[in-house]
Design a protein around this motif. Structure first.
Motif, short mmCIF file in Angstrom:
data_model
loop_
_atom_site.label_atom_id
_atom_site.label_comp_id
_atom_site.label_asym_id
_atom_site.label_seq_id
_atom_site.Cartn_x
_atom_site.Cartn_y
_atom_site.Cartn_z
N TYR A 62 185.63 46.94 56.30
CA TYR A 62 184.84 45.83 55.76
C TYR A 62 185.73 44.81 55.07
N ARG A 63 186.69 45.29 54.27
CA ARG A 63 187.59 44.37 53.57
C ARG A 63 188.40 43.54 54.55
N ARG A 64 188.87 44.18 55.60
CA ARG A 64 189.65 43.46 56.60
C ARG A 64 188.80 42.41 57.31
N MET A 65 187.53 42.73 57.51
CA MET A 65 186.62 41.76 58.12
C MET A 65 186.45 40.55 57.21
N LEU A 66 186.30 40.77 55.91
CA LEU A 66 186.15 39.67 54.97
C LEU A 66 187.39 38.79 54.94
N GLU A 67 188.55 39.43 54.99
CA GLU A 67 189.81 38.70 54.89
C GLU A 67 190.16 37.97 56.18
N GLY A 68 189.60 38.43 57.30
CA GLY A 68 189.92 37.83 58.59
C GLY A 68 188.79 37.00 59.16
N ASP A 69 187.83 37.67 59.81
CA ASP A 69 186.78 36.98 60.55
C ASP A 69 185.88 36.11 59.67
N LEU A 70 185.70 36.48 58.41
CA LEU A 70 184.77 35.75 57.55
C LEU A 70 185.48 34.98 56.45
N ALA A 71 186.75 34.66 56.67
CA ALA A 71 187.53 34.03 55.61
C ALA A 71 187.22 32.54 55.46
N GLY A 72 186.62 31.91 56.44
CA GLY A 72 186.35 30.48 56.40
C GLY A 72 185.12 30.13 55.59
N PRO A 73 184.72 28.87 55.61
CA PRO A 73 183.52 28.41 54.89
C PRO A 73 182.27 29.14 55.39
N ALA A 74 181.35 29.41 54.48
CA ALA A 74 180.12 30.11 54.85
C ALA A 74 179.21 29.18 55.65
N PRO A 75 178.56 29.68 56.71
CA PRO A 75 177.59 28.86 57.46
C PRO A 75 176.47 28.40 56.54
N ARG A 76 175.83 27.29 56.89
CA ARG A 76 174.85 26.70 56.00
C ARG A 76 173.47 27.31 56.11
N THR A 77 172.99 27.56 57.34
CA THR A 77 171.63 28.07 57.49
C THR A 77 171.62 29.59 57.51
N TRP A 78 170.46 30.17 57.23
CA TRP A 78 170.37 31.63 57.23
C TRP A 78 170.59 32.17 58.64
N GLN A 79 170.13 31.43 59.65
CA GLN A 79 170.33 31.89 61.03
C GLN A 79 171.82 31.93 61.38
N GLN A 80 172.53 30.86 61.08
CA GLN A 80 173.96 30.79 61.36
C GLN A 80 174.72 31.86 60.57
N GLN A 81 174.30 32.05 59.34
CA GLN A 81 174.94 33.05 58.48
C GLN A 81 174.77 34.45 59.05
N MET A 82 173.57 34.74 59.50
CA MET A 82 173.27 36.06 60.04
C MET A 82 174.07 36.31 61.33
N VAL A 83 174.10 35.32 62.21
CA VAL A 83 174.83 35.45 63.47
C VAL A 83 176.32 35.58 63.22
N ALA A 84 176.86 34.79 62.30
CA ALA A 84 178.29 34.83 62.01
C ALA A 84 178.69 36.20 61.46
N TYR A 85 177.88 36.72 60.54
CA TYR A 85 178.23 38.02 59.95
C TYR A 85 178.16 39.13 60.99
N GLN A 86 177.10 39.16 61.78
CA GLN A 86 176.95 40.23 62.75
C GLN A 86 178.01 40.14 63.85
N SER A 87 178.39 38.94 64.23
CA SER A 87 179.46 38.77 65.22
C SER A 87 180.78 39.28 64.66
N ALA A 88 181.02 38.99 63.39
CA ALA A 88 182.24 39.48 62.74
C ALA A 88 182.22 41.00 62.62
N LEU A 89 181.06 41.55 62.32
CA LEU A 89 180.94 43.00 62.20
C LEU A 89 181.24 43.67 63.54
N ARG A 90 180.68 43.13 64.61
CA ARG A 90 180.97 43.71 65.93
C ARG A 90 182.47 43.66 66.21
#
Length: 214
Positions: A62-90
């Motif tokens: 999880y920490r590596r995911m935060l530092e890598g795939d999710l290190a950029g600016p957070a998406p603005r909408t809840w839909q984009q946020q949800m898709v971005a997180y789940q894509s990073a998790l996969r």
């Protein structure tokens, strides 16, 4: 053996590297100790059992995911946020053999996830969900990702590796009496990236429809 100094971080890192070689079934404390050049009992100073180690491994993933795939600016909408997180998790799960098995049901050993969870829930609540709806929506889409990756890794233990028995043409020949089922093999066992994203947006659309929040 027995003279090497180890700590929790080094044990977890070694275990994750070894996981890609031997898989979850072959990942024993004895094998990890051998890799670290220590005696197996030394690991019990840091982890009371294998599940405790798996919890730490999932936390590191999880920490590596935060530092890598999710290190950029957070998406603005809840839909984009949800898709971005789940894509990073996969993506994070696919980096490790049996990644979904290790991650599923694990208990994080720290509070690294709290900030991201708080931010996600705040986005959902501000969009119009109540807390119960936000939590259920998040758990549902997370279950989709975990299930998808578990099935994907059942066929492809690593991205460049495929188990025997999943030849699409051979499958179609065996099922020729059932033309639709036979033809479905191409859809079921190829294009994982596209199918994951498509399914993810289907779940998001279902959340919108169920709770009436756009």
């Amino acid at each position: 053996m027995g003279t090497t100094k180890i700590d929790r971080a080094r044990v977890a890192d070694t275990a994750l590297r070894l996981l890609n070689e031997v898989g979850l079934d072959g990942l024993t404390l004895r094998a990890i100790a051998r890799e670290l050049d220590v005696k197996a009992p030394a690991l019990y100073w840091h982890f009371k059992d294998k599940q405790a180690l798996l919890d730490e491994m999932a936390t590191v993933m999880y920490r590596r995911m935060l530092e890598g795939d999710l290190a950029g600016p957070a998406p603005r909408t809840w839909q984009q946020q949800m898709v971005a997180y789940q894509s990073a998790l996969r993506g994070a799960l696919l980096r490790y053999r049996d990644g979904a098995k290790v991650y599923g049901g694990a208990r994080f050993t720290g509070t690294d996830h709290a900030e991201g969870l708080e931010r996600h829930l705040r986005t959902m609540v501000d969009a119009g969900f109540d807390l119960r709806q936000a939590v259920r929506a998040g758990m549902t889409v997370n279950a989709y990702t975990m299930g998808f990756v578990a099935e994907e890794q059942g066929v492809k233990p690593m991205p460049d590796e495929q188990r025997e028995g999943y030849d699409i043409a051979e499958r179609a020949a065996r099922m020729e009496r059932y033309p639709l089922a036979a033809a479905a093999g191409t859809e079921i066992f190829t294009d994982y990236d596209e199918r994951f994203e498509d399914g993810l947006w289907i779940v998001v659309a279902g959340i919108e429809a169920r709770y009436g929040v756009k």
